[in-house]
Design an enzyme around this catalytic site. Structure first.
Site, short mmCIF file in Angstrom:
data_model
loop_
_atom_site.label_atom_id
_atom_site.label_comp_id
_atom_site.label_asym_id
_atom_site.label_seq_id
_atom_site.Cartn_x
_atom_site.Cartn_y
_atom_site.Cartn_z
N ASN A 141 0.43 -1.44 -0.32
CA ASN A 141 -0.01 0.21 0.29
C ASN A 141 0.76 1.55 0.09
O ASN A 141 0.44 2.27 0.08
CB ASN A 141 -0.80 0.20 1.12
CG ASN A 141 -0.01 0.42 2.11
OD1 ASN A 141 0.21 -1.20 3.03
ND2 ASN A 141 0.00 1.26 3.07
N TYR A 144 16.38 -3.78 14.20
CA TYR A 144 15.51 -3.37 13.27
C TYR A 144 17.04 -4.06 12.16
O TYR A 144 16.74 -4.98 11.32
CB TYR A 144 16.02 -1.75 12.46
CG TYR A 144 16.00 -1.59 10.85
CD1 TYR A 144 14.63 -2.60 9.96
CD2 TYR A 144 16.76 -1.03 9.86
CE1 TYR A 144 14.31 -2.22 8.86
CE2 TYR A 144 16.29 -0.41 8.05
CZ TYR A 144 15.06 -1.90 8.10
OH TYR A 144 15.17 -1.06 7.28
N GLY A 175 6.56 -1.13 -2.07
CA GLY A 175 5.94 -1.85 -2.39
C GLY A 175 4.61 -1.61 -3.26
O GLY A 175 4.40 -2.65 -4.30
N1 LIG Z 1 12.58 3.60 3.11
C1 LIG Z 1 14.10 3.15 2.55
O1 LIG Z 1 15.58 3.74 2.86
C2 LIG Z 1 14.58 1.50 2.58
C3 LIG Z 1 15.91 1.02 3.02
C4 LIG Z 1 16.75 0.12 2.83
C5 LIG Z 1 15.48 -0.73 2.69
N2 LIG Z 1 13.76 -0.76 2.88
C6 LIG Z 1 13.40 -1.65 3.21
O2 LIG Z 1 12.35 -1.52 2.01
C7 LIG Z 1 10.56 -1.73 2.89
C8 LIG Z 1 9.50 -0.93 2.17
O3 LIG Z 1 9.66 -0.16 2.95
P1 LIG Z 1 9.39 1.43 2.21
O4 LIG Z 1 10.54 2.21 1.85
O5 LIG Z 1 8.22 1.71 0.83
O6 LIG Z 1 8.79 1.60 3.77
P2 LIG Z 1 6.69 2.31 3.51
O7 LIG Z 1 6.49 3.13 2.58
O8 LIG Z 1 6.89 2.55 5.12
O9 LIG Z 1 6.11 0.63 3.55
C9 LIG Z 1 6.34 -0.37 4.73
C10 LIG Z 1 5.02 -1.25 4.17
O10 LIG Z 1 5.15 -2.10 4.99
C11 LIG Z 1 4.52 -2.08 5.43
N3 LIG Z 1 4.18 -2.65 7.23
C12 LIG Z 1 4.88 -3.04 7.72
N4 LIG Z 1 4.71 -3.65 8.69
C13 LIG Z 1 3.63 -4.53 8.73
C14 LIG Z 1 2.74 -5.59 8.71
N5 LIG Z 1 3.02 -6.03 10.10
N6 LIG Z 1 1.90 -6.17 8.52
C15 LIG Z 1 1.77 -6.31 7.20
N7 LIG Z 1 2.50 -4.71 7.05
C16 LIG Z 1 3.39 -3.99 7.58
C17 LIG Z 1 3.26 -0.90 5.91
O11 LIG Z 1 1.83 -0.61 6.07
P3 LIG Z 1 1.23 0.59 6.76
O12 LIG Z 1 1.26 1.34 5.41
O13 LIG Z 1 0.07 0.14 7.37
O14 LIG Z 1 2.73 0.90 7.76
C18 LIG Z 1 3.80 -0.67 4.51
O15 LIG Z 1 2.91 -1.11 3.62
C19 LIG Z 1 10.88 -2.45 3.89
O16 LIG Z 1 11.50 -3.78 4.47
C20 LIG Z 1 12.10 -1.45 4.46
O17 LIG Z 1 13.31 -2.37 5.59
C21 LIG Z 1 13.54 0.33 3.42
#
Ligand SMILES: NC(=O)c1ccc[n+]([C@@H]2O[C@H](COP(=O)([O-])OP(=O)(O)OC[C@H]3O[C@@H](n4cnc5c(N)ncnc54)[C@H](OP(=O)(O)O)[C@@H]3O)[C@@H](O)[C@H]2O)c1
Length: 272
Positions: A6, A158, A10
């Site tokens: 969402n 984390y 993702g």
């Molecule tokens: N952003 C960065 O700089 C970065 C860097 C390295 C790795 N990552 C990794 O990339 C991935 C995606 O993150 P993003 O940056 O796109 O952040 P994001 O926009 O916060 O997306 C994270 C998604 O995971 C969902 N989520 C978290 N906990 C959950 C649970 N228990 N059950 C179901 N859904 C859950 C969130 O849902 P809600 O909307 O309901 O919270 C959201 O849809 C993550 O694994 C993160 O660790 C991100």
């Protein structure tokens, strides 16, 4: 299937795969956010074959229900993107009594993948992509305090969870050798998303200040989409990608005994 579909990486991954004509299942924990993303992905991709399934990856009951609903509806799963993730400034305990960062980022995906593995194996050539982070570097698996009961910080929890993503990838890759299913992990870069914004600690301030310099979620998702679809990456298995570049992960992540032990503990916690 894309978990955490969402928002951020993702959602852009789901959109990219749907735009290529894929039948995409978006997994979200929040109904309102999920329905908004589902409508947006369908409209922007002009693809009606986008499905929404609700599940909280930190709850084993919810993950089991998700796997059950998926199998009841679909006989095939070509690509599983284990993307959902979160970082929490304070220690939270899940309905299963476990630390939530570890459950959301690692255990939920460990369980989901194992429950769907027979369907994935029946869909070869198939791919599993675990979204990890460079934050796994310097981290270790605290087998003596896996749930952060003795000591907790958002960075420690984390880092441990993202290292678990890499160790899980390598152990699963060894088990899947020769099956036609490839499992790899990917660091998406430092991305401007909703990530860390729920964290009320120092992390959210750092993210807010630095975010104009981060890459867009759309750009970050391009690497995930390519890893999911490029024919030349079909045989990739047990690799760590930083964006689309294959890279070496931390020394700790290659420790087979740690990977084996983590698998065993994850199995005890989720499958028993
Ligand atoms: N952003 C960065 O700089 C970065 C860097 C390295 C790795 N990552 C990794 O990339 C991935 C995606 O993150 P993003 O940056 O796109 O952040 P994001 O926009 O916060 O997306 C994270 C998604 O995971 C969902 N989520 C978290 N906990 C959950 C649970 N228990 N059950 C179901 N859904 C859950 C969130 O849902 P809600 O909307 O309901 O919270 C959201 O849809 C993550 O694994 C993160 O660790 C991100």
């Amino acid at each position: 299937m894309v978990t955490g579909g969402n928002s951020g990486v993702g959602k852009e991954t789901a959109l990219g795969l749907a735009s290529l004509g894929g039948n995409v299942v978006i997994v979200c924990r929040n109904k309102n956010k999920g329905e908004a993303a589902w409508a947006e992905v369908k409209a922007k991709s002009r693809n009606e074959n986008v499905d929404l399934m609700l599940a909280d990856l930190s709850s084993f009951k919810s993950v089991r229900a998700l796997a059950g609903s998926f199998k009841a509806k679909y006989g095939k799963l070509d690509v599983l993107v284990n993307n959902a993730g979160e970082i929490l400034s304070k220690r939270h305990v899940t309905v299963d009594g476990l630390e939530r960062t570890f459950a959301s980022n690692h255990l939920g995906h460990f369980l989901l993948t194992n429950l769907l593995l027979d369907t994935i194996k029946a869909s070869t050539p198939a791919r599993i992509i675990n979204i990890t982070s460079e934050a796994h570097r310097g981290a270790r698996i605290h087998f003596d305090d896996l749930q952060g009961e003795k000591s907790y910080s958002s960075f420690r929890a984390y880092g441990q969870a993202k290292l678990a993503n890499v160790l899980f990838t390598y152990e699963l890759a060894r088990k899947l050798e020769g099956t036609g299913v490839g499992v790899n992990c990917l660091h998406p870069g430092v991305v401007r998303t909703g990530f860390g914004h729920d964290d009320s600690g120092l992390m959210s301030v750092v993210i807010w200040i630095a975010s104009p310099f981060f890459k867009s979620a759309e750009k970050a998702a391009r690497a995930v989409i390519k890893l999911a679809t490029l024919p030349e990456l079909e045989s990739a298995n047990g690799k760590y990608f930083s964006g689309l570049k294959e890279a070496r992960s931390s020394e700790e992540s290659y420790d087979r005994e740690t990977a084996r032990r983590l698998w065993e503990v994850s199995e005890e916690l989720t499958l028993s």
